[in-house]
Design a protein around this motif. Structure first.
Motif, short mmCIF file in Angstrom:
data_model
loop_
_atom_site.label_atom_id
_atom_site.label_comp_id
_atom_site.label_asym_id
_atom_site.label_seq_id
_atom_site.Cartn_x
_atom_site.Cartn_y
_atom_site.Cartn_z
N LYS A 46 37.01 -49.61 58.82
CA LYS A 46 37.29 -48.20 59.02
C LYS A 46 38.74 -47.89 58.64
CE LYS A 46 33.70 -47.75 62.44
NZ LYS A 46 33.22 -49.15 62.22
N ILE A 47 39.24 -48.58 57.67
CA ILE A 47 40.63 -48.39 57.27
C ILE A 47 40.71 -47.99 55.80
CG2 ILE A 47 41.71 -50.01 58.87
CD1 ILE A 47 41.61 -51.75 55.97
N LYS A 48 41.87 -47.43 55.42
CA LYS A 48 42.16 -47.24 54.01
C LYS A 48 42.82 -48.52 53.53
CE LYS A 48 42.72 -42.33 53.25
NZ LYS A 48 43.66 -41.28 52.89
N HIS B 218 38.70 -48.68 49.64
CA HIS B 218 38.01 -47.62 50.37
C HIS B 218 37.52 -46.50 49.45
CE1 HIS B 218 42.17 -46.20 50.09
NE2 HIS B 218 41.67 -44.99 50.15
N PRO C 164 45.14 -53.43 54.65
CA PRO C 164 45.22 -51.98 54.88
C PRO C 164 46.38 -51.40 54.10
CG PRO C 164 45.37 -53.23 56.95
CD PRO C 164 45.56 -54.20 55.84
#
Ligand SMILES: [Zn+2]
Length: 291
Positions: free
Chosen positions: A58-60, A82, A122
């Motif tokens: 759920k990260i960029k 992403h 990330p």
């Protein structure tokens, strides 16, 4: 059919999944080097796997899988960010074992001291690296073991690839939050889905539309499909990144390079883009001028 990733949910259950299909992007990547058949298949599976894993984050940022070994096979890596951009690269020496291509097991069984790294980078924040033992016959088996041991999320993964198309499917039984959810759960659901998933043939995964695969497997269940996501080949190289690399090797090494190569030419291994630095540009990185 194109390059895409479809998330799916089994309605009113803690089960979620992803299915990936790669075609044009895979062909673009495999055309960048003259890979042996078994290496193509391994890269195809690794690319589908990273696209599946990327969706669980759920990260960029980006996630990559990297296999390293000693012997004729050196390393292979596949990456997805992403934005759904994928790329891959492998390095190995010629080996007759790599001429036949079945699935990732063809290469995995030849590896000497192999290690599989899962890298999560990330855009902001700490990097993470997980190390996965490569002691299962194929890549999907190794990744499932990783989820079982480290994440403790029951996970089933199927991967398939040929030199034209690759595909992957992942289903997970997510932790249930409340006691209420716990009670509502159909205890038979996960064993049933696992069994259905195991009936999937590799050719179905590479040759069928993702919705068709999901229908064949889970038509007895109520499957919810959010919007499909598109995947594409994408490279993160840039002249700025090359400049950073030059800065890291240092002024002396850059001066030495300029003696036999001016301008300095840097080729991106992933996409074959070429970056050039004149002596003035290269020395300028160190605040130096041509004398
Ligand atoms: Zn590039």
């Amino acid at each position: 059919m194109s390059d895409l990733r479809q998330r799916f949910f089994i309605e009113d259950s803690p089960v979620r999944g992803e299915i990936v299909h790669l075609e044009e992007a895979l062909q673009t990547i495999l055309a960048q080097r003259d890979y042996a058949p078994a290496i193509q298949v391994l890269l195809g599976e690794m690319l589908s796997a990273t696209a599946l894993l990327a969706s669980t984050l759920k990260i960029k940022g980006r996630i990559s899988l990297q296999i390293q070994a000693s012997g004729t096979f050196k390393w292979a890596m596949a990456e997805c960010n992403h934005l759904g951009e994928i790329r891959a690269l492998a390095d190995y020496e010629p080996d007759p074992h790599f001429q036949q291509a079945e699935d990732s097991s063809t290469v995995l069984k030849t590896l000497v001291n192999p290690v599989l790294f899962i890298n999560i980078e990330p855009e902001f924040g700490e990097r993470y690296q997980g190390i996965v033992p490569l002691d299962k016959p194929n890549l999907a088996g190794c990744l499932m073991q990783y989820y079982d041991l480290s994440a403790q999320i029951p996970t089933r993964i199927v991967l398939a690839s040929n030199d034209q198309r690759s595909g992957g499917l992942l289903i997970q039984l997510l932790p249930r939050n409340s006691e209420e959810e716990q009670q509502r759960v159909d205890e038979d659901l996960w064993p049933r889905l696992t069994m259905l998933t195991e009936t999937l043939k590799t050719s179905e995964l590479t040759d069928l539309e993702v919705q068709e695969v999901l229908y064949r497997l889970y038509n007895e269940e109520e499957v919810r499909l959010p919007e499909v996501e598109h995947l594409k080949f994408g490279c993160t190289c840039s002249k700025e990144r090359c400049a950073t690399a030059l800065t890291q090797i240092g002024a002396n090494a850059v001066r030495e390079t300029l003696e036999h190569q001016n301008p300095i030419v840097m080729d991106c291994q992933f996409c074959n883009a070429r970056y050039q630095f004149t002596a003035e540009e290269a020395l300028g990185l160190f605040g130096e001028h041509l004398s």
